[in-house]
Design an enzyme around this catalytic site. Structure first.
Site, short mmCIF file in Angstrom:
data_model
loop_
_atom_site.label_atom_id
_atom_site.label_comp_id
_atom_site.label_asym_id
_atom_site.label_seq_id
_atom_site.Cartn_x
_atom_site.Cartn_y
_atom_site.Cartn_z
N GLY A 116 41.88 17.47 81.53
CA GLY A 116 40.82 17.83 82.48
C GLY A 116 40.34 16.69 83.36
O GLY A 116 39.21 16.72 83.85
N GLU B 58 59.94 34.12 53.78
CA GLU B 58 58.55 33.96 54.24
C GLU B 58 57.56 34.34 53.14
O GLU B 58 56.52 33.69 52.98
CB GLU B 58 58.29 34.80 55.50
CG GLU B 58 59.11 34.38 56.72
CD GLU B 58 58.95 32.92 57.10
OE1 GLU B 58 57.87 32.34 56.85
OE2 GLU B 58 59.93 32.33 57.62
N PRO C 47 47.82 14.23 79.63
CA PRO C 47 47.91 15.25 80.68
C PRO C 47 47.23 16.54 80.24
O PRO C 47 47.32 16.92 79.08
CB PRO C 47 49.41 15.48 80.82
CG PRO C 47 50.06 14.30 80.23
CD PRO C 47 49.12 13.75 79.20
#
Ligand code: ADP
Ligand code: ZN
Length: 601
Positions: free
Chosen positions: A205, A423, A202
């Site tokens: 295009g 992080e 999906p």
């Protein structure tokens, strides 16, 4: 009409008749009077009208003032009718009295059967509509619902609007030529294609391509989705297909686009159900229409599906959808080209590098990229900018992939520090692993489910991973938890996603990719089928308990190794790590270049 359809209609009618007569037996809502009650009410003068049948059946109404014109019925023995009549005659109040023969009059037959007949006529009418005869008027049940799009020259969609799917475009170029100059091809005795099947995920295009083909050839474009054919009533779909093809032939040359054809063209299954029957008929109608019309008439059917595997093989036979075009997910270059198409409409700042955005959006399809550009433009507008800048694209990319930023989420300073340390741990390890993708950015702004995020950016799409790359990736995943352990001496739930991914990597390295001491052997548990008395969830394993133990050991070893590597780097570069944490706490978001500067490499 097919016999089966007629049968189905007959069944519906039968149900209606049965339910109607069932209802009509119960529609009497008035009172049922015994003979004594009746005589009592007559004596009181409460009755306004009374009809007595020869067989002793009685019905009538009460006076307004008694029970509000309520109806009643009763029954007396036929012999007693005469006696009752004298009672009626001596009633203190004047009442309407009629004696009727027991066979109901024509009027009352009509009265009781009228609604039934009306329904019957209505259904016959509907059936005739559906079967296609007399198909004008407001109730166009069996009409195809196809939407016609003959766009103006100005905003016609052509191949210029499509990018990143070059192979598909090249294959469809031929179809365009057919539509433009059918004679050129038929002159040499060639047969024009009738159907083109576009297969792809999906958003890649497919619809766009079909429109572009119509636009290039400058022919009308009819579109309908497979699900539009399927209605509650058997036979509707088939007649819609017929109507669609009729419209197509009238407007030839043209393109008929059927989206999600798998809704009708799924493999025929066993069993009987209404929906199944309906789909079957619709499909059959489609097949016979495709066989019936000559491709030289200039109607080309383009269908799209993302499930080619479930299509009925009959659809793929010669003379039907014999051209098959795969519409792939775009690669890096394709994504850049698609982005270029979509940014044409917006004012771009100079700092926008579509190449970088393309690299960071692996797995995105055309629709995702169109959405990304749109979100970026919206964000720029929200900030009253004149142009759309690189940070707008970064923002919208993260929004699309990770969910919205949750700046309003309350986070204590302590939690923020923990996230920054976590992080920074990921980032630092990523920086010093030689086989890892370059660091793109680190942030401690919560987004979706994540409290923070460290992003790497591959130079190219990766389809094949080396053992070294995976080992480094595992160490980076461990970096967050490691930093927390070393600096704060704590373990938090923030690492759960890292741990999950690391475990999956490690397990696949052992079981699928042959990257452990167990050698190149596949140890995947196969899903057991529903047969052989196995339940669906139960898995079958074709290796020994001993091997299972060894697998677990190997997985453990790989993860332990990664954890140690991460720990070693973090301890060695503690100074750099602390600098990184401070910088993150200040600016919340750092890109790759900034991080390198802070760390000093
Ligand atoms: P599909 O039919 O395969 O589900 P669509 O054709 O409906 O996908 O794509 C939706 C939108 O995404 C298109 O209208 C277009 O804006 C954009 N898009 C998808 N693929 C491409 C592509 N290859 N090139 C340019 N835009 C694309
Ligand atoms: Zn993490």
């Amino acid at each position: 009409m097919a016999r089966k359809t007629l049968l189905a209609w007959a069944a519906i009618l039968l149900i209606l008749i049965v339910s109607y007569s069932f209802c009509s037996n119960n529609t009497f809502t008035g009172q049922n009077l015994s003979r004594n009650d009746l005589e009592y009410q007559l004596g009181k003068g409460n009755i306004e009208s009374i009809f007595v049948y020869d067989n002793g059946d009685i019905n009538g109404t009460f006076h307004d003032h008694v029970y509000g014109k309520k109806v009643f019925k009763s029954h007396v023995h036929p012999e007693l009718v005469k006696e009752l009549e004298s009672k009626i005659a001596s009633s203190p109040r004047k009442l309407l009295y009629e004696n009727r023969p027991s066979t109901p009059s024509l009027l009352s037959v009509l009265f009781s059967w009228g609604p039934m007949l009306l329904i019957l006529f209505f259904w016959i009418y509907m059936m005739r509509r559906i079967s296609g005869s007399g198909s004008s008027g407001a109730l166009s049940f069996g009409k195809s619902k196809a939407k016609l799009a003959r766009s103006e020259d100005r905003n016609r969609i052509t191949f210029k609007n499509v990018a990143g799917v070059e192979e598909a475009m090249a294959e469809l170029q031929e179809t365009v030529e057919f539509l433009k100059e059918p004679k050129k091809f038929t002159k040499l005795g060639g047969r024009l294609p009738k159907g083109v099947l576009l297969m792809g995920s999906p958003g890649t295009g497919k619809t766009l391509l079909a429109k572009a083909v119509a636009g290039e050839a400058n022919v009308p474009f009819f579109s309908i989705t497979g699900a539009d054919f399927i209605e509650m009533f058997v036979g509707v779909g088939a007649s819609r297909v017929r109507d669609l093809f009729e419209q197509g032939k009238k407007n030839a040359p043209c393109i008929i686009f059927i989206d999600e054809i798998d809704a009708v063209g799924g493999r025929r299954a066993f069993g009987f159900s209404g929906a199944h029957e309906e789909r079957e008929q619709t499909l059959n109608q489609m097949l016979s229409e495709m066989d019936g019309f000559e491709s030289n008439e200039g109607v080309i059917i383009v269908a799209a599906t993302n499930r080619p595997d479930i299509l009925d093989p009959a659809l793929l036979r010669p003379g039907r959808f014999d051209r098959r075009v795969v519409v792939d997910r775009p690669d890096v270059r394709g994504r850049e080209a698609i982005l270029k198409v979509h940014v044409k409409k917006i004012p771009l700042a100079d700092n926008v590098d579509l190449g970088i955005i393309a690299r960071g959006t692996s797995g995105f399809v055309g629709a995702d990229l169109a959405n990304l550009v749109n979100e970026a433009a919206l964000n720029a507008a929200r900030n009253d900018q004149k142009t759309v800048e690189m940070q707008d694209f970064e923002f919208s990319k993260d929004k699309v992939t990770m969910g919205s930023e949750r700046r309003s989420m309350f986070i204590s300073d302590k939690e923020k520090t923990t996230t920054a340390i976590h992080e920074a741990g990921h980032a630092l390890v990523a920086l010093f692993m030689s086989n890892a993708d370059p660091l793109h950015k680190v942030t401690i702004i919560p987004r979706g489910m994540a409290l923070g995020l460290t992003q790497q950016l591959p130079e190219e799409d990766r389809h094949n991973y080396s053992k070294e790359y995976l080992t480094d990736q595992l160490a980076i995943l461990m970096g967050g938890r490691c930093a927390e352990e070393i600096i704060l001496n704590q373990q938090t739930t923030g690492a759960s996603n890292d741990i999950e991914r690391a475990t999956e990597f490690a397990r696949r390295m052992v079981c699928e990719w042959g990257m452990s001491e167990l050698g190149p052997q596949n140890f995947i548990s196969k899903e057991g089928g529903p047969f052989l008395g196995r339940s669906l969830t139960e898995k079958s394993r074709d290796y020994s308990e001993l091997t299972a133990q060894k697998i677990d050991e190997e997985v453990k070893k790989i993860i332990k190794q990664a954890h140690e590597t991460a720990g070693k780097i973090i301890k060695e570069k503690m100074g750099a790590l602390k600098k990184l944490v401070d910088a993150l706490l200040v600016s919340e978001i750092l890109d790759g270049e900034q991080i390198k500067k802070i760390v000093g490499i």
